[in-house]
Motif scaffolding. Structure first.
Motif, PDB file in Angstrom:
ATOM      1  N   TRP A 150     -19.325-162.811  12.879  1.00 54.52           N
ATOM      2  CA  TRP A 150     -19.062-163.016  14.299  1.00 54.52           C
ATOM      3  C   TRP A 150     -19.829-162.062  15.212  1.00 54.52           C
ATOM      4  N   ASN A 151     -20.483-161.037  14.666  1.00 51.51           N
ATOM      5  CA  ASN A 151     -21.019-160.016  15.578  1.00 51.51           C
ATOM      6  C   ASN A 151     -22.354-160.413  16.204  1.00 51.51           C
ATOM      7  N   TYR A 152     -23.230-161.036  15.401  1.00 47.65           N
ATOM      8  CA  TYR A 152     -24.503-161.559  15.921  1.00 47.65           C
ATOM      9  C   TYR A 152     -24.575-163.012  15.466  1.00 47.65           C
ATOM     10  N   PRO A 153     -23.726-163.876  16.017  1.00 46.51           N
ATOM     11  CA  PRO A 153     -23.568-165.211  15.415  1.00 46.51           C
ATOM     12  C   PRO A 153     -24.880-165.978  15.259  1.00 46.51           C
ATOM     13  N   LEU A 154     -25.624-166.133  16.352  1.00 43.11           N
ATOM     14  CA  LEU A 154     -26.820-166.968  16.236  1.00 43.11           C
ATOM     15  C   LEU A 154     -27.991-166.219  15.615  1.00 43.11           C
ATOM     16  N   LEU A 155     -28.071-164.922  15.863  1.00 43.55           N
ATOM     17  CA  LEU A 155     -29.174-164.147  15.276  1.00 43.55           C
ATOM     18  C   LEU A 155     -29.105-164.219  13.748  1.00 43.55           C
ATOM     19  N   GLN A 156     -27.906-163.966  13.203  1.00 43.54           N
ATOM     20  CA  GLN A 156     -27.788-163.989  11.742  1.00 43.54           C
ATOM     21  C   GLN A 156     -28.005-165.405  11.206  1.00 43.54           C
ATOM     22  N   ALA A 157     -27.596-166.421  11.996  1.00 45.38           N
ATOM     23  CA  ALA A 157     -27.833-167.806  11.564  1.00 45.38           C
ATOM     24  C   ALA A 157     -29.336-168.100  11.522  1.00 45.38           C
ATOM     25  N   SER A 158     -30.069-167.586  12.525  1.00 43.53           N
ATOM     26  CA  SER A 158     -31.505-167.896  12.598  1.00 43.53           C
ATOM     27  C   SER A 158     -32.261-167.333  11.399  1.00 43.53           C
ATOM     28  N   TRP A 159     -31.818-166.177  10.903  1.00 45.99           N
ATOM     29  CA  TRP A 159     -32.487-165.564   9.748  1.00 45.99           C
ATOM     30  C   TRP A 159     -32.343-166.432   8.496  1.00 45.99           C
ATOM     31  N   LYS A 160     -31.340-167.319   8.515  1.00 49.22           N
ATOM     32  CA  LYS A 160     -31.099-168.200   7.361  1.00 49.22           C
ATOM     33  C   LYS A 160     -31.667-169.602   7.602  1.00 49.22           C
ATOM     34  N   GLN A 281     -20.279-152.868  17.029  1.00 47.43           N
ATOM     35  CA  GLN A 281     -20.040-153.920  16.026  1.00 47.43           C
ATOM     36  C   GLN A 281     -21.390-154.402  15.483  1.00 47.43           C
ATOM     37  N   ILE A 282     -22.096-153.480  14.879  1.00 54.21           N
ATOM     38  CA  ILE A 282     -23.440-153.731  14.362  1.00 54.21           C
ATOM     39  C   ILE A 282     -23.505-153.167  12.948  1.00 54.21           C
ATOM     40  N   CYS A 283     -23.997-154.004  12.023  1.00 55.98           N
ATOM     41  CA  CYS A 283     -24.060-153.560  10.629  1.00 55.98           C
ATOM     42  C   CYS A 283     -24.869-152.284  10.485  1.00 55.98           C
ATOM     43  N   SER A 284     -25.909-152.152  11.302  1.00 53.48           N
ATOM     44  CA  SER A 284     -26.820-151.007  11.166  1.00 53.48           C
ATOM     45  C   SER A 284     -26.521-149.904  12.175  1.00 53.48           C
ATOM     46  N   ALA A 285     -25.347-149.918  12.781  1.00 51.11           N
ATOM     47  CA  ALA A 285     -25.014-148.882  13.768  1.00 51.11           C
ATOM     48  C   ALA A 285     -25.099-147.493  13.126  1.00 51.11           C
ATOM     49  N   VAL A 443     -34.216-150.915  15.337  1.00 50.26           N
ATOM     50  CA  VAL A 443     -35.313-151.829  15.667  1.00 50.26           C
ATOM     51  C   VAL A 443     -35.538-152.756  14.469  1.00 50.26           C
ATOM     52  N   TYR A 444     -35.630-154.047  14.748  1.00 55.37           N
ATOM     53  CA  TYR A 444     -35.930-155.018  13.688  1.00 55.37           C
ATOM     54  C   TYR A 444     -36.730-156.142  14.320  1.00 55.37           C
ATOM     55  N   PHE A 445     -37.579-156.769  13.524  1.00 59.75           N
ATOM     56  CA  PHE A 445     -38.369-157.902  14.032  1.00 59.75           C
ATOM     57  C   PHE A 445     -38.692-158.822  12.862  1.00 59.75           C
ATOM     58  N   PRO A 449     -39.071-157.095   6.357  1.00 61.71           N
ATOM     59  CA  PRO A 449     -37.861-157.488   5.632  1.00 61.71           C
ATOM     60  C   PRO A 449     -36.661-156.655   6.029  1.00 61.71           C
ATOM     61  N   TRP A 450     -35.475-157.276   5.936  1.00 55.36           N
ATOM     62  CA  TRP A 450     -34.219-156.607   6.283  1.00 55.36           C
ATOM     63  C   TRP A 450     -33.225-156.813   5.148  1.00 55.36           C
ATOM     64  N   GLY A 451     -32.582-155.724   4.727  1.00 60.78           N
ATOM     65  CA  GLY A 451     -31.568-155.862   3.688  1.00 60.78           C
ATOM     66  C   GLY A 451     -31.146-154.502   3.201  1.00 60.78           C
TER      67      GLY A 451
HETATM   68  C1  BTL Z   1     -28.933-157.035  11.595  1.00 58.33           C
HETATM   69  N1  BTL Z   1     -28.524-156.808  12.981  1.00 58.33           N
HETATM   70  C2  BTL Z   1     -28.873-155.443  13.350  1.00 58.33           C
HETATM   71  C3  BTL Z   1     -29.231-157.728  13.850  1.00 58.33           C
HETATM   72  C4  BTL Z   1     -27.134-157.091  13.190  1.00 58.33           C
HETATM   73  C5  BTL Z   1     -26.215-156.343  12.377  1.00 58.33           C
HETATM   74  O1  BTL Z   1     -25.022-156.417  12.593  1.00 58.33           O
END
Ligand code: BTL
Ligand code: NAD
Length: 490
Positions: A150-160, A281-285, A443-445, A449-451
């Protein structure tokens, strides 16, 4: 906007006709009422994706054409950017300014993968067997289940969504039941962009029902999950039934190491940016601030002064710097987390409670908080609180800083602030995380890769690896001059 699920190219209600109210975390008003699916709806969506993969032509459509369609999705997201950003802010409480940045990132992800779609023509490899030609190609995995938080709903969806589609897979996506709206809207845009019926399906509902079916169903070939560690572990077990390919993007407890020789202004500013976007509410906070002893007191004094001034309010107000937490349940969790820290000996330097003021009483607000006097053995330092809370620890040597930074079951991301570049590189090399920022944070783009290392996950999203996750490699060997070998006689 449609309020149903999208299955086999049709917008449908739940089989039971059940619905769920979607709540604005700023004022608890109902912003939408959407279909609430269950196991049966999930099975229908999986069956549609299976048929589209096995009998449809998406997997064999030229990659250039798949890339064109995914590029068109990017264009439509840019066209509807403001509407999508406002919807995301209504649903999550984050500021519209942050949501607009998210929408730019999201369009960028679809565009990045659209452009990558036809860049992989396979690879000819040198064969040691005479008269043979050997090639390696990437093929789609099949039916992909995708579960998002729920924290970055569309952003996380777009990565998939974007890599799954360009690679030729079919999919069923399940957004978090509390923030489904932007994913629903983007399914409309995917339909408009020309994604064929059955290729991309949306099912709504709770994790324990819909999500569990996606994770365990034999007709799902890959499950990609972003969310909490406990859910991730359940999904890993459920996925073992048919040995699904598995991608897990889980939580983090991310260290932010500040050396005495860092640029003080930059480090204080970034220590706040690292945590307080979207109310932490960010995984990478960067919730674990690890400060060199000699500057600890000055740093904390300045940090506390600035944190106390952060303006809370509606994500739609221009002067708001931080919105509410996502739900009453999550607010209670963050409160309990801080109280547990206090019992362990942490001291609240600022915040540590719900805010006062009539405007904030209907929302799920919690004050930005700094806990000092923390040590690595404390629960508050080890557990992901997922709120606007920084814990502060001290160190007195480079080796100790790295040891503290790595003292976690997680390994998602971390930062190091220093003007000594050799020291920064030494620390970055030793920090056991999927991403390390030097004199930067969060910062991410799409290109990188992210993980996570350790219990922050399995696999990578974004970058070329994020596309490869949605493919199987196949080795094809052809004999150009085949002759019988008569090993077993004539
Ligand atoms: C991966 N990120 C930073 C966009 C969202 C984490 O909750
Ligand atoms: N690593 C990353 O990139 C990243 C990004 C964003 C969020 N996160 C993590 O996500 C967490 C916050 O999100 P959340 O509270 O929505 O997480 P969550 O694990 O509670 O829920 C995530 C998703 O899983 C579903 N789900 C719940 N139980 C399920 C089950 N038994 N089977 C299948 N699906 C199930 C939910 O409905 C939701 O869609 C945090 O831990 C955060 O760090 C990680």
């Amino acid at each position: 906007m449609k309020h149903g699920m999208y299955i086999d190219g049709q917008w449908v209600s739940a089989q039971t006709a059940e619905t769920r109210d979607i709540i604005n975390p700023y004022n608890q008003e109902i912003i939408a009422t959407v279909a609430e699916g269950n196991e049966e709806d999930a099975k229908l969506a999986i069956a549609a994706a299976r048929r589209a993969f096995d009998q449809g032509d998406w997997a064999t459509t030229p990659a250039t054409e798949r890339g064109r369609i995914v590029g068109e999705i990017a264009r439509l997201i840019e066209r509807d950017k403001q509407e999508l950003a406002e919807l995301e802010s209504l649903d999550t409480g984050k500021t519209v300014e942050e949501s607009v940045v998210d929408m730019d990132d999201i369009a960028g992800v679809f565009r990045y993968y659209a452009e990558l779609a036809d860049k992989d023509g396979g690879e000819i490899i040198e064969s040691p067997i005479p008269n043979t030609v050997s090639k390696v190609v990437h093929e789609p995995v099949g039916v992909c289940g995708q579960i998002t938080p729920w924290n970055y709903p569309l952003l996380q969806a777009s990565w998939k969504l974007a890599p799954a589609l360009v690679a030729g897979n079919t999919l069923v996506i399940k957004p978090s039941e509390i923030t489904p709206l932007t994913t629903m809207k983007v399914m409309e845009l995917m339909e408009e962009a020309g994604v064929p019926a059955g290729v991309a399906n949306l099912v709504l509902g709770a994790g324990g029902t819909v999500g569990a079916v996606l994770s365990e169903h034999d007709d799902v070939d890959l499950i990609s999950f972003t969310g909490g560690i406990h859910t991730g572990k359940k999904i890993m077990q459920a996925a073992s039934g048919n040995v699904k390919k598995l991608a897990l993007e889980l939580g983090g407890k991310n260290p932010n190491v500040v050396f005495a020789d860092s640029d003080f202004e930059l480090a204080v500013d970034q220590a706040m940016n690292a945590v307080f976007f979207h109310a932490g509410q960010i995984c990478s906070a960067g919730t674990r601030l690890i400060i060199e002893e000699s500057i600890h007191d000055d740093f904390v004094e300045e940090l506390v002064k600035r944190v106390g001034k952060i303006k809370l309010g509606s994500g739609f107000a221009e002067d708001t710097q931080m919105g509410p937490l996502i739900s009453a349940e999550h607010l209670a969790k963050v409160e309990a987390y801080v109280e547990a820290g206090k019992k362990e000996g942490a001291y609240v330097a600022v915040g540590g409670q719900r805010p006062e003021g009539p405007e904030l009483q209907k929302g799920f607000f919690y004050l930005p908080t700094v806990l000092i006097g923390c040590t690595t053995d404390m629960q508050v330092v080890q557990e992901e609180g997922f709120g606007p809370v920084i814990t502060v620890e001290k160190f007195s040597s480079e080796a100790e800083a790295v040891k503290l930074a790595n003292d976690s079951i997680y390994g998602l991301a971390g930062g190091v602030f220093t003007t000594d570049i050799s020291k920064a590189e030494r620390c970055a090399a030793k920090m056991r995380m999927g991403t390390v920022w030097i004199n930067e944070f969060n910062v991410y783009f799409p290109h990188a890769p992210w993980g996570g290392f350790k219990q922050s996950g399995i696999g990578r999203e974004l970058g070329k690896t994020g596309l490869e996750e949605y493919t199987e490699q196949k080795h094809i060997l052809r004999n150009v001059d085949p002759q019988p070998i008569h090993w077993f006689g004539k």
